[in-house]
Design a protein around this motif. Structure first.
Motif, short mmCIF file in Angstrom:
data_model
loop_
_atom_site.label_atom_id
_atom_site.label_comp_id
_atom_site.label_asym_id
_atom_site.label_seq_id
_atom_site.Cartn_x
_atom_site.Cartn_y
_atom_site.Cartn_z
N UNK A 146 0.84 -1.21 0.00
CA UNK A 146 0.00 0.00 0.00
C UNK A 146 0.87 1.25 0.00
N UNK A 147 1.98 1.20 0.75
CA UNK A 147 2.90 2.33 0.78
C UNK A 147 3.50 2.59 -0.59
N UNK A 148 3.92 1.52 -1.27
CA UNK A 148 4.47 1.67 -2.62
C UNK A 148 3.43 2.31 -3.54
N UNK A 149 2.19 1.85 -3.47
CA UNK A 149 1.14 2.39 -4.34
C UNK A 149 0.92 3.88 -4.09
N UNK A 150 0.85 4.27 -2.83
CA UNK A 150 0.61 5.68 -2.51
C UNK A 150 1.78 6.54 -2.94
N UNK A 151 3.01 6.07 -2.71
CA UNK A 151 4.19 6.85 -3.09
C UNK A 151 4.29 6.99 -4.61
N UNK A 152 3.97 5.94 -5.35
CA UNK A 152 3.98 6.02 -6.81
C UNK A 152 2.93 7.03 -7.28
N UNK A 153 1.74 6.97 -6.69
CA UNK A 153 0.69 7.92 -7.07
C UNK A 153 1.12 9.35 -6.79
N UNK A 154 1.69 9.60 -5.62
CA UNK A 154 2.13 10.95 -5.26
C UNK A 154 3.23 11.44 -6.21
N UNK A 155 4.17 10.55 -6.51
CA UNK A 155 5.26 10.92 -7.41
C UNK A 155 4.74 11.29 -8.79
N UNK A 156 3.82 10.49 -9.32
CA UNK A 156 3.32 10.73 -10.67
C UNK A 156 2.43 11.97 -10.74
N UNK A 157 1.77 12.31 -9.64
CA UNK A 157 0.98 13.55 -9.64
C UNK A 157 1.89 14.78 -9.69
N UNK A 158 3.13 14.62 -9.21
CA UNK A 158 4.11 15.70 -9.33
C UNK A 158 4.75 15.72 -10.72
N UNK A 159 5.09 14.54 -11.23
CA UNK A 159 5.80 14.45 -12.51
C UNK A 159 5.25 13.26 -13.27
N UNK A 160 4.18 13.47 -14.04
CA UNK A 160 3.44 12.35 -14.61
C UNK A 160 3.71 12.07 -16.07
N UNK A 161 4.92 12.32 -16.58
CA UNK A 161 5.19 12.00 -17.98
C UNK A 161 5.34 10.50 -18.16
N UNK A 162 5.34 10.06 -19.40
CA UNK A 162 5.48 8.64 -19.68
C UNK A 162 6.79 8.09 -19.14
N UNK A 163 7.87 8.85 -19.30
CA UNK A 163 9.15 8.38 -18.79
C UNK A 163 9.10 8.21 -17.28
N UNK A 164 8.44 9.14 -16.57
CA UNK A 164 8.36 9.04 -15.12
C UNK A 164 7.51 7.84 -14.70
N UNK A 165 6.50 7.52 -15.50
CA UNK A 165 5.68 6.35 -15.18
C UNK A 165 6.50 5.07 -15.27
N UNK A 166 7.31 4.95 -16.33
CA UNK A 166 8.16 3.77 -16.47
C UNK A 166 9.17 3.71 -15.33
#
Length: 390
Positions: A146-166
């Protein structure tokens, strides 16, 4: 172990999967249920254990899992011609409908700005929210995930480009290894012999095409459409809903189409039988007509198909190593975070414009999650009600 007996002709496999492609509503989870009933219970092409192994493999690969399962069943029953026949039969109905919808919008562009589009966008909010809820329950059962999921979501809301998603999914996989995340280990053998000697060839083709997909191509060309869809099919774990932010970045972020058109097509795709990745036919059709739709469909399904043929002989290795399973558990948790970020942007910010739209989205979610209204019916009702309300 031996191969399934009595191999079927490509035509017989095509007709069977065409029927499934015309009647399999409800998304990838429902598709897997249809396949189990058809191929395990009714026809006994595979044992329960063998079918479970096929599903487990396809869930661990990027791309549309239910289509990959169908492709694998077709291959095990009829070789490479059977695999092609299974994919074409299952994909053709929805792809044709989505291409027709794209043609209709090209003839009547104003249609994408009506109240029915608002209703479909709010319907998409409910669908993605339900997908987040279900996937979080299955893929994030403990605090570390759950922590990984929340941190990934927070990170992508700050920088959500395709490269950042990968990058976020790669880091999630590394975190899974570092945390030694638990992952179910399947038992026994696949139950059928895989006689291909070409896994490295298939993987090499996959890798070369992926490199080509990241090269700059002329905007709006068939090559650019193919590259965008191939990248999405090659890098998306988790199926149809997770592909949404990747495609939104490529088609809306680049200015190829408006967010309204994009989400209208996505909403209509929810009401179609067969794979949700048939949404690609709409995207390619809007940009390049019928040829663009064909290129888009082939491009988005190709990487997952190549990985199936590459992965089947290597499955025994992956399933028996704890580090690989821990990494995949971390990636799956990251996928949930990716979907959470997509729920906000572009889905929520594009669809919610007033308190009334929030209320409508809540009603649709209740109908979907609690009342179990079929997705295809709910999509049509959302569009009709949107015409009157918005």
């Amino acid at each position: 172990m031996t191969e399934p007996r009595e191999p079927k002709s490509a035509l017989a496999i095509f007709l069977l999967f065409l029927r499934l492609g015309l009647t399999s509503f409800g998304g990838p989870v429902a598709h897997l249920g249809f396949f189990h009933n058809e191929f395990v219970k009714r026809r006994q092409w595979l044992s329960d254990q063998a079918y479970g192994e096929v599903v487990a493999l396809c869930q661990m690969l990027p791309g549309p899992a239910s289509s990959q399962v169908g492709l694998t069943v077709g291959y095990l029953r009829g070789g490479y011609p059977g695999a092609v026949a299974a994919w074409v039969g299952f994909t053709l109905p929805a792809a044709l409908i989505m291409a027709l919808f794209a043609s209709g919008l090209a003839l009547w562009p104003e249609a994408s700005a009506g109240g029915w589009v608002v209703g479909l966008k709010l319907f998409v909010i409910a669908v993605v929210a339900q997908a987040v809820w279900q996937m979080a329950g299955n893929l994030c059962p403990d605090r570390p995930r759950r922590t990984i999921a929340v941190l990934v979501a927070a990170f992508l809301l700050f920088a959500g480009s395709v490269w950042m998603q990968a990058l976020a999914l790669i880091v999630a996989g590394v975190a899974g290894v570092c945390l030694s995340l638990p992952s179910d280990k399947t038992g026994g053998d696949l139950g059928v012999a895989i006689r291909t000697r070409k896994p490295l060839v298939f993987f090499a083709v996959f890798a070369v095409l992926l490199v080509l997909a990241f090269l700059p191509w002329q905007a709006g060309s068939f090559a650019a459409i193919a590259a965008e869809l191939y990248r999405a099919g090659a890098l998306v774990f988790g199926g149809g809903h997770v592909v949404l932010p990747w495609l939104e970045e490529g088609f809306v972020g680049s200015g190829a189409m408006s967010a309204d058109t994009f989400l209208a097509g996505y909403g209509v795709a929810q009401a179609m039988p067969g794979p949700l990745f048939s949404f690609s036919a709409f995207l390619g059709g809007v940009e390049g007509g019928w040829p663009g739709a064909l290129v888009a469909v082939l491009a988005v399904f190709l990487p997952g198909s190549l990985l199936v043929f590459a992965g089947l002989p290597l499955w025994q290795y992956v399933r028996s190593h704890s580090l690989a399973r821990s990494a995949l558990a971390g990636v799956n948790a990251g996928v949930v975070g990716l979907l959470i970020s997509a729920l906000y942007d572009p889905v929520w910010v594009s669809g919610v414009t007033s308190p009334a739209s929030v209320g409508f989205a809540l009603i649709v979610w209740i109908a979907l999650a609690l009342w179990r209204v079929p997705v295809w019916l709910l999509a049509m009702l959302s569009g009709l009600v949107g015409m009157w309300v918005f």
